[in-house]
Design a protein around this motif. Structure first.
Motif, PDB file in Angstrom:
ATOM      1  N   ALA A  81      50.895  49.846  33.898  1.00  0.00           N
ATOM      2  CA  ALA A  81      50.818  50.896  32.870  1.00  0.00           C
ATOM      3  C   ALA A  81      49.406  51.456  32.786  1.00  0.00           C
ATOM      4  O   ALA A  81      49.213  52.674  32.634  1.00  0.00           O
ATOM      5  N   GLY A  82      48.421  50.590  32.897  1.00  0.00           N
ATOM      6  CA  GLY A  82      47.033  51.057  32.869  1.00  0.00           C
ATOM      7  C   GLY A  82      46.706  51.943  34.053  1.00  0.00           C
ATOM      8  O   GLY A  82      46.046  52.980  33.897  1.00  0.00           O
ATOM      9  N   ARG A  83      47.180  51.547  35.241  1.00  0.00           N
ATOM     10  CA  ARG A  83      46.921  52.378  36.428  1.00  0.00           C
ATOM     11  C   ARG A  83      47.595  53.741  36.295  1.00  0.00           C
ATOM     12  O   ARG A  83      47.012  54.768  36.645  1.00  0.00           O
ATOM     13  N   ARG A  96      51.432  60.491  44.046  1.00  0.00           N
ATOM     14  CA  ARG A  96      51.132  59.480  45.060  1.00  0.00           C
ATOM     15  C   ARG A  96      52.426  58.993  45.705  1.00  0.00           C
ATOM     16  O   ARG A  96      53.303  58.488  45.015  1.00  0.00           O
ATOM     17  N   LEU A  97      52.509  59.150  47.025  1.00  0.00           N
ATOM     18  CA  LEU A  97      53.696  58.762  47.781  1.00  0.00           C
ATOM     19  C   LEU A  97      53.349  57.577  48.674  1.00  0.00           C
ATOM     20  O   LEU A  97      52.550  57.701  49.599  1.00  0.00           O
ATOM     21  N   ALA A  98      53.961  56.422  48.399  1.00  0.00           N
ATOM     22  CA  ALA A  98      53.725  55.225  49.211  1.00  0.00           C
ATOM     23  C   ALA A  98      54.688  55.210  50.383  1.00  0.00           C
ATOM     24  O   ALA A  98      55.896  55.415  50.217  1.00  0.00           O
ATOM     25  N   MET A  99      54.170  54.942  51.575  1.00  0.00           N
ATOM     26  CA  MET A  99      55.015  54.895  52.766  1.00  0.00           C
ATOM     27  C   MET A  99      54.305  54.142  53.872  1.00  0.00           C
ATOM     28  O   MET A  99      53.086  53.965  53.841  1.00  0.00           O
ATOM     29  N   LYS A 100      55.086  53.674  54.827  1.00  0.00           N
ATOM     30  CA  LYS A 100      54.546  53.079  56.037  1.00  0.00           C
ATOM     31  C   LYS A 100      54.386  54.188  57.061  1.00  0.00           C
ATOM     32  O   LYS A 100      55.287  55.015  57.239  1.00  0.00           O
ATOM     33  N   ALA A 101      53.239  54.236  57.705  1.00  0.00           N
ATOM     34  CA  ALA A 101      52.966  55.310  58.663  1.00  0.00           C
ATOM     35  C   ALA A 101      54.071  55.406  59.702  1.00  0.00           C
ATOM     36  O   ALA A 101      54.522  54.396  60.246  1.00  0.00           O
ATOM     37  N   ASP A 102      54.521  56.628  59.958  1.00  0.00           N
ATOM     38  CA  ASP A 102      55.535  56.966  60.958  1.00  0.00           C
ATOM     39  C   ASP A 102      56.959  56.643  60.519  1.00  0.00           C
ATOM     40  O   ASP A 102      57.905  57.019  61.202  1.00  0.00           O
ATOM     41  N   TYR A 103      57.141  55.969  59.387  1.00  0.00           N
ATOM     42  CA  TYR A 103      58.498  55.641  58.939  1.00  0.00           C
ATOM     43  C   TYR A 103      58.972  56.689  57.934  1.00  0.00           C
ATOM     44  O   TYR A 103      59.148  56.422  56.751  1.00  0.00           O
ATOM     45  N   GLU A 125      49.284  62.810  47.524  1.00  0.00           N
ATOM     46  CA  GLU A 125      48.371  61.838  48.119  1.00  0.00           C
ATOM     47  C   GLU A 125      49.211  60.758  48.796  1.00  0.00           C
ATOM     48  O   GLU A 125      50.008  60.078  48.141  1.00  0.00           O
ATOM     49  N   LEU A 126      49.065  60.607  50.110  1.00  0.00           N
ATOM     50  CA  LEU A 126      49.821  59.580  50.832  1.00  0.00           C
ATOM     51  C   LEU A 126      49.135  58.231  50.653  1.00  0.00           C
ATOM     52  O   LEU A 126      47.942  58.083  50.942  1.00  0.00           O
ATOM     53  N   VAL A 127      49.893  57.262  50.182  1.00  0.00           N
ATOM     54  CA  VAL A 127      49.405  55.879  50.051  1.00  0.00           C
ATOM     55  C   VAL A 127      50.019  55.104  51.214  1.00  0.00           C
ATOM     56  O   VAL A 127      51.167  54.672  51.157  1.00  0.00           O
ATOM     57  N   LEU A 128      49.261  54.959  52.305  1.00  0.00           N
ATOM     58  CA  LEU A 128      49.784  54.313  53.501  1.00  0.00           C
ATOM     59  C   LEU A 128      49.668  52.802  53.358  1.00  0.00           C
ATOM     60  O   LEU A 128      48.585  52.267  53.112  1.00  0.00           O
ATOM     61  N   VAL A 129      50.794  52.121  53.507  1.00  0.00           N
ATOM     62  CA  VAL A 129      50.849  50.673  53.313  1.00  0.00           C
ATOM     63  C   VAL A 129      51.537  50.035  54.506  1.00  0.00           C
ATOM     64  O   VAL A 129      52.078  50.720  55.383  1.00  0.00           O
ATOM     65  N   GLY A 141      52.008  50.417  39.979  1.00  0.00           N
ATOM     66  CA  GLY A 141      51.403  51.638  39.476  1.00  0.00           C
ATOM     67  C   GLY A 141      50.429  52.288  40.429  1.00  0.00           C
ATOM     68  O   GLY A 141      49.698  53.195  40.035  1.00  0.00           O
ATOM     69  N   ARG A 142      50.436  51.879  41.700  1.00  0.00           N
ATOM     70  CA  ARG A 142      49.563  52.500  42.695  1.00  0.00           C
ATOM     71  C   ARG A 142      50.221  53.689  43.363  1.00  0.00           C
ATOM     72  O   ARG A 142      49.585  54.395  44.146  1.00  0.00           O
ATOM     73  N   ALA A 143      51.502  53.906  43.077  1.00  0.00           N
ATOM     74  CA  ALA A 143      52.231  55.041  43.631  1.00  0.00           C
ATOM     75  C   ALA A 143      53.238  55.525  42.589  1.00  0.00           C
ATOM     76  O   ALA A 143      53.681  54.760  41.730  1.00  0.00           O
TER      77      ALA A 143
END
Length: 299
Positions: A81-83, A96-103, A125-129, A141-143
């Motif tokens: 919630a804080g993030r 913020r969109l979390a995704m694995k590169a190329d997937y 903003e791509l959040v690559l994980v 809350g990072r994405a």
């Protein structure tokens, strides 16, 4: 009974996980006496004993086990919630969109291009994980939204919209004897290892006592590999890999061949986001992605 404080829960979780007041105090960056007093005050508030203490041993009571189970997700939710609040209060908002590169099934460029035309669109903003890290990024809350394979192990509190289902292939070294065969079955991959170290002939499922062990060429492979490392190890014959067809199309390599595996299940990509999200930007992205995926699926 007064409401519990986040500070008290954080103190309790540290002691419950360490089962040692000294180590817990060191982890929390505080002295041991005030930590002990805080735990006693927490027990007084709840009216139950949470820990059994002796001069040599600390253990959880049944009440303590229940509180530990419930306190950890509660603390995670507070941190998330804080993030989210900090992100929402930025001078320049974004999504913020979390995704694995190329997937992304080859859809992401078209999704982003169409999304920019939406009235509610925000800069993305791509959040690559790494593999399996999209869901934690969302829950922590990072994405704001995640692109990930389904089904999910735990979809509580989430909305999920499937986008695309595509076959998986096996990537082999061009020198592998199986490379001469146009079609394979999972059982043909016995003795070969996936990038995460699991036996390939079990399609990533945990090994059993009767499962063939890893290849001599693949002793204790790293659990976290980037795409370049995966391809290098495939070319050396150390591992095999099950990429989606879209990844195989984008990454032709001289030392790697892709083959169909008849009984290998497909992969379905989906968008996931918190059920309580009221963000017009998230809604616009989901709507756009669904339309793009449906268009791409038409013959």
């Amino acid at each position: 009974m007064d409401d519990l404080e986040v500070r008290q829960l954080r103190y309790f979780v540290a002691v419950a996980e360490e089962l040692h007041f000294g180590r817990a105090a060191l982890r929390l960056g505080m002295a041991q006496p005030p930590l002990s007093r805080a735990i006693r005050e927490l027990e007084r508030r709840l009216g139950v004993r949470l820990l059994e203490r002796t001069t040599r041993h600390v253990s959880l009571t049944p009440a303590g086990e229940v509180l530990l189970r419930d306190a950890k997700p509660a603390l995670d939710a507070v941190a998330a919630a804080g993030r989210r609040a900090r992100h929402a209060g930025r001078a320049e908002p974004g999504l913020r969109l979390a995704m694995k590169a190329d997937y992304d099934g080859g859809l992401l460029p078209r999704i982003l291009a169409a999304y920019r035309l939406e009235p509610a669109a925000l800069p993305v903003e791509l959040v690559l994980v790494g593999r399996g890290e999209q869901l934690p990024a969302l829950r922590e809350g990072r994405a704001d939204v995640a692109l990930l394979p389904v089904p999910l192990a735990d979809d509580r509190g989430l909305d999920v919209e499937p986008l695309l289902t595509e076959p998986r292939l096996v990537a082999l070294a061009s020198t592998d004897p199986l490379a001469d065969r146009p079609r394979l079955r999972v059982a043909d991959l016995a003795g070969r290892t996936l990038p995460d170290g699991t036996p390939a002939d079990r399609d990533g499922r945990p090994p059993t006592a009767v499962t063939a062990g890893p290849s001599p060429l693949a002793e204790a492979p790293p659990r976290r590999l980037d795409l370049a490392q995966i391809f290098n190890l495939i070319e050396l014959g150390s591992i095999v890999w099950f990429p989606p067809a879209s990844v195989a199309r984008r990454h032709p390599r001289p030392g790697v061949v892709y083959r169909t595996v008849e009984d290998l299940g497909p992969i379905t990509l989906a968008l996931a986001w918190p059920q309580d999200s009221r963000s017009p930007a998230v809604a616009a992205l989901v709507r756009t992605a669904t339309t793009v995926a449906a268009t791409a699926a038409r013959p």
